[in-house]
Design a protein around this motif. Structure first.
Motif, short mmCIF file in Angstrom:
data_model
loop_
_atom_site.label_atom_id
_atom_site.label_comp_id
_atom_site.label_asym_id
_atom_site.label_seq_id
_atom_site.Cartn_x
_atom_site.Cartn_y
_atom_site.Cartn_z
N GLU A 15 45.10 8.34 87.33
CA GLU A 15 45.07 8.78 85.76
C GLU A 15 46.33 8.40 84.87
O GLU A 15 46.36 7.95 84.09
N ILE A 16 47.40 9.08 85.90
CA ILE A 16 48.73 9.06 84.68
C ILE A 16 49.09 7.69 84.74
O ILE A 16 49.85 7.24 83.78
N ILE A 17 49.07 6.92 85.98
CA ILE A 17 49.67 5.45 85.97
C ILE A 17 48.95 4.79 85.04
O ILE A 17 49.50 3.91 84.29
N LYS A 18 47.77 4.82 84.77
CA LYS A 18 46.83 3.91 83.84
C LYS A 18 46.82 4.31 82.56
O LYS A 18 46.89 3.49 81.64
N SER A 19 47.73 5.57 82.25
CA SER A 19 47.74 5.99 81.01
C SER A 19 49.24 5.85 80.36
O SER A 19 49.81 6.17 79.48
N SER A 20 50.08 5.10 81.32
CA SER A 20 51.46 4.90 81.17
C SER A 20 52.01 3.53 81.04
O SER A 20 51.84 2.72 81.83
N PRO A 21 51.90 3.26 79.42
CA PRO A 21 52.16 1.76 79.10
C PRO A 21 53.45 1.29 79.85
O PRO A 21 54.51 2.11 79.91
N GLY A 22 53.57 0.18 80.61
CA GLY A 22 54.62 -0.22 81.19
C GLY A 22 54.81 0.23 82.67
O GLY A 22 55.68 0.04 83.34
#
Length: 251
Positions: A15-22
């Protein structure tokens, strides 16, 4: 909050990765999970997320060392990875402040000034900022003058062009720097940093705020021996273009 299971850790990480642009770096990912769930031991988090790209190849990729990104771009109301625009800014707004920073804070040069543009009539031979490291009258042992060049970009997608220009400047420069905005993606920054380390190019990142750019050194430039033919060619072109700046730098 209760201690997370390994499955819950992995789901939260995705979830964190998918919500982290770049993308997000491994250390920051572990830190964020632990901050949100402090009762979960860091070692457990480490063991659960260190190979997410292998566990979930359809969802997570590792484009460079220590960096996780989502393998798909979310659309239709979901997260879309975009890069902030700096169209209202001009690179020239950072020339003077960087010249002061590389002279006073980084202490790489004795004196520095802006050049910028195509004033020297060489697309790949006109650094945005140039400085020289030269002996002072108080120095008991004198040494040859060294030219230090810098290429500044406000476009976070211009890293390849900046790298090519910085390499070209080494023809006449003892040291060469790339100066990129902090909005550069983690993947591009990681690759650029690796290239700079391999080729001895310096790397600086900054905030695109002319009033407070907050220059930060990421890689210090390594000294190299320039080609003296191109050193003299550069000096001659500078003298013809702006004799005052030539005198300031080399006299």
């Amino acid at each position: 909050m209760a201690k997370l299971t390994t499955t819950e850790i992995k789901e939260k990480a995705k979830e964190i990765i998918k919500s982290s642009p770049g993308g997000i770096r491994f250390t920051n990912l572990v830190r964020q999970i632990h901050t949100d769930s402090p009762e979960t031991p860091k070692n457990t988090i480490h063991g659960s997320v260190w190979n997410l790209d292998t566990q979930f190849p359809a969802e997570i990729v590792k484009p460079s060392r220590g960096l996780y990104t989502s393998s798909t771009e979310e659309v239709n109301g979901q997260v879309v990875f975009t890069t902030p625009s700096n169209s209202s800014l001009a690179e020239s707004e950072f020339y003077t402040s960087f010249a002061e920073w590389i002279q006073s804070d980084l202490d790489e040069v004795t004196i520095a000034t802006d050049l910028g543009g195509a004033g020297l009539q060489r697309k790949w031979g006109t650094p945005d900022v140039v400085g020289v490291y030269k002996p002072l009258a108080s120095n008991l042992i004198k040494f040859p003058i060294e030219i230090v060049s810098a290429e500044i970009k406000i476009d976070p997608n211009a890293s390849v062009v900046a790298f090519g220009q910085a390499v070209a400047y080494r023809l006449f420069s003892a040291k060469s720097y790339i100066v990129m905005p902090s909005t550069i993606s983690e993947e591009d920054l990681s690759r650029l940093e690796a290239l700079c380390l391999v080729h001895g190019i310096g790397l600086v990142v900054f905030e695109t705020n002319p009033n407070d750019p907050k220059y930060e050194i990421r890689v210090r430039a390594q000294k190299s021996n320039p080609d003296m033919f191109y050193v003299n060619e550069f000096a001659e072109r500078l003298k013809q273009f702006d004799s005052e700046k030539f005198e300031m730098l080399f006299r």
